[in-house]
Design an enzyme around this catalytic site. Structure first.
Site, PDB file in Angstrom:
ATOM      1  N   CYS A  63       0.746  -1.212  -0.070  1.00  0.00           N
ATOM      2  CA  CYS A  63       0.019  -0.202  -0.127  1.00  0.00           C
ATOM      3  C   CYS A  63       0.817   1.253  -0.116  1.00  0.00           C
ATOM      4  O   CYS A  63       1.715   1.485  -0.905  1.00  0.00           O
ATOM      5  CB  CYS A  63      -0.879  -0.036   1.358  1.00  0.00           C
ATOM      6  SG  CYS A  63      -2.170   1.071   0.976  1.00  0.00           S
TER       7      CYS A  63
ATOM      8  N   HIS B 215      -3.735  -5.080   0.461  1.00  0.00           N
ATOM      9  CA  HIS B 215      -3.250  -5.714   2.002  1.00  0.00           C
ATOM     10  C   HIS B 215      -3.148  -7.104   1.935  1.00  0.00           C
ATOM     11  O   HIS B 215      -4.350  -7.630   2.489  1.00  0.00           O
ATOM     12  CB  HIS B 215      -3.960  -4.979   2.930  1.00  0.00           C
ATOM     13  CG  HIS B 215      -3.584  -3.471   3.267  1.00  0.00           C
ATOM     14  ND1 HIS B 215      -2.481  -3.322   4.019  1.00  0.00           N
ATOM     15  CD2 HIS B 215      -4.264  -2.397   2.811  1.00  0.00           C
ATOM     16  CE1 HIS B 215      -2.550  -1.911   4.098  1.00  0.00           C
ATOM     17  NE2 HIS B 215      -3.687  -1.391   3.239  1.00  0.00           N
TER      18      HIS B 215
ATOM     19  N   GLU C  42      -1.651  -9.053   4.290  1.00  0.00           N
ATOM     20  CA  GLU C  42      -1.867  -9.288   5.496  1.00  0.00           C
ATOM     21  C   GLU C  42      -3.078  -9.556   6.209  1.00  0.00           C
ATOM     22  O   GLU C  42      -3.537 -10.231   6.958  1.00  0.00           O
ATOM     23  CB  GLU C  42      -0.877  -8.645   6.271  1.00  0.00           C
ATOM     24  CG  GLU C  42      -1.539  -6.970   6.719  1.00  0.00           C
ATOM     25  CD  GLU C  42      -1.214  -6.232   5.633  1.00  0.00           C
ATOM     26  OE1 GLU C  42      -1.040  -6.486   4.219  1.00  0.00           O
ATOM     27  OE2 GLU C  42      -1.207  -5.059   5.697  1.00  0.00           O
TER      28      GLU C  42
END
Ligand code: XMP
Length: 520
Positions: free
Chosen positions: A86, A176, A178
């Site tokens: 990002c 993202h 994660e």
């Protein structure tokens, strides 16, 4: 905070994203050590041979607010693979000659990205149609591809959703990976750490145990260490780890405040002194605490009195052990890192927390904080590795001030007795119905009102018992647990029928926020 030089790692440079801790957790879940360092603190001299990959996190900044983020470009010129996520993707692009501008359409939430080109980063990441759902959260985007980069995937709004410079091992993703909403996000992270950084697994509970024991031995040498043991997960793991590392040079002090759960002091002594053979000093300070709390009903006063008295008693007993050099504390990783958005303790601003950490500064002891690089789930696994029982490891959190803050109004012996019984019935029922481990924290509280009831043919006028059971990730936010009516009925009957002094049971259905988990 200094980095651990002795362990190969993936270094995460934090630019303030709410997800930074998640990146570290995903990597550690894959068995690889990772550490977080703030972009404000990291210097090129921190980049040593133990760093096998660098991840630049997301963040609320804008790459053109150059004075708001300082970042030494040399950090990414050490021939170590870099993954930008990002905002990290935008800086990486900017530093390599790309351009970043405000997006026409902000992307928040799920977006589809489409594969444009093969990459080692996206091995087995896309579905058969070469599409993947990813979690986006950005207002800026890369508008010009940096020199010598290729586009690996695009979304409708982000042409450069995944980019790479294979030669330099630079990778950037606008989304993202994660967060769990990104399909196969963990696969992408694993491809980066294992296929690109080529780091070996080094972070199992067994690895941690061996390393931490050695670290404690090196730090402490022949000196004595004291430790405040509460019987909670963190202090129990610290005590057992130190016991394995330094044995009889460890002195644990357990203070019975009289505000513990039913039989807790008996269990702690049985487990730690008798079974684990830890040097344990048991202090029964019940009367001292009750005297100090006499007629006090203000929540903050209760907390302060308990916290201060705890420290006083701890110091009193610690002084009796001569030549102590170290104090052991169960500080965890989220307490140390700057980006606390995922698991930080904002709650401490609302209530003055007391726990066995943060102990006597004026004793001038050096600190041993063996868990300071671990997340809570890692501490639990380490505890099992250290042969602590599942019962200790999976215990619900219990606040330092104990039952005092589950009893609004003044504290009396009678109320404590009633509350211990009610809480015990509730927790036992949760265990019997296999609910205990589905719930993050549960307890009974005693409200300072009496209401009218009828038992047999007689009028009763007794206390109100409140039950609270919540689900949560980390205690920062919480939702009430949705029990079946039959369970609520069983436990309410049990409490009212078994405990003299309670004739009504209510269930707390508020979430946090707007409520807090504890009543005071
Ligand atoms: P609240 O009530 O703030 O609680 O929503 C969040 C979590 O923190 C625990 N808690 C404490 N833990 N010392 C502690 O060690 C304290 O003073 C304290 N006060 C609250 C609470 O039990 C919940 O898990």
């Amino acid at each position: 905070m200094s980095l651990d030089k002795n362990l190969n790692k993936i270094l995460i440079i934090d630019f303030g994203s709410q997800f930074t801790q998640l990146i570290a957790r995903r990597i550690r879940e894959s068995g690889v050590y990772s550490e977080i360092i703030s972009h404000k603190k990291v210097k090129n001299k921190n980049i040593d041979n133990s760093i096998k990959g660098i991840i630049l996190s997301g963040g609320p900044l804008n790459v053109y607010q150059i004075n708001k983020y300082s970042f030494d470009k040399r950090i990414i010129e050490n021939q170590i693979p870099v993954l930008g996520i990002c905002f990290g993707h935008q800086i990486l692009s900017k530093l390599n000659g790309g351009r970043v501008k405000q997006s026409k359409y902000r992307e928040f939430g799920l977006a589809n990205i489409r594969k444009k080109r093969e990459s080692i980063l996206t091995k087995n990441f896309f579905n058969k149609k070469n599409i993947n759902k990813v979690w986006m959260s950005h207002a800026d985007q890369v508008s010009k591809l940096p020199k010598n980069f290729n586009v690996i995937a695009s979304s409708q709004n982000s042409k450069f959703a995944i980019i790479e410079n294979k030669k330099k091992n630079f990778y950037g993703v606008q989304f993202h990976p994660e967060v769990t909403h990104t399909e196969n996000g963990k696969k992408l992270i694993n491809n980066f750490i294992f296929l690109i950084c080529k780091i070996k697994r080094n972070w199992s509970s067994k690895d941690q145990k061996i390393k931490l024991i050695k670290d404690v031995q090196n730090l402490v040498g022949e000196n004595k260490v004291i430790c405040a043991l509460s019987g909670g997960v963190d202090s129990s793991v610290v005590a057992q780890l130190l016991n394995k590392a330094i044995g009889k040079k460890l002195f644990c002090i357990f203070v019975n405040t009289g505000l513990l759960r039913k039989n807790e002091e008996i269990q702690v002594v049985k487990t730690f002194k008798k079974k684990l053979k830890i040097n344990l000093i048991y202090v029964n300070a019940e009367n001292e605490f009750l005297r100090k709390l006499n007629n006090v009903s203000d929540p903050e006063k209760k907390r302060k009195i308990i916290g201060n008295l705890f420290i006083k008693i701890f110091e009193r007993y610690a002084k009796r052990i001569k030549n102590v050099k170290f104090l052991a504390q169960g500080t965890l990783y989220p307490d140390l890192i700057e980006s606390k958005s995922v698991t930080g303790s904002q709650t401490s601003k609302i209530k003055s927390h007391h726990n066995v950490g943060g102990l006597p500064k004026k004793m001038k002891l050096k600190l041993v904080e063996p868990l300071k690089f671990l997340f809570k789930d890692e501490v639990r696994k380490l505890g099992l590795e250290l042969k602590l029982s599942k019962e200790i490891i999976s215990r619900h959190p219990f606040p330092g001030p104990g039952l005092a803050i589950r009893m609004p109004g003044i504290i009396t012996k009678e109320k404590i007795k009633i509350l211990k019984e009610a809480d015990n019935y509730f927790i036992q029922a949760l265990r019997e119905h296999n609910l205990y481990n589905k719930i993050w924290q549960a307890y009974a509280a005693l409200l300072p009102v009496k209401t009218v009831g009828v038992m047999g043919d007689n009028r009763t006028y007794e206390y109100l018992c409140l039950l609270r059971a919540i689900t949560s990730e980390d205690g920062m936010t919480a939702d009430f647990y949705d029990f079946k009516k039959s369970f609520i009925q069983i436990i309410s009957n049990k409490i009212v029928n078994s405990i003299r002094g309670v004739n009504r049971v209510v269930y707390d259905v508020t979430s946090k926020p707007p409520s807090t988990i504890e009543l005071e």
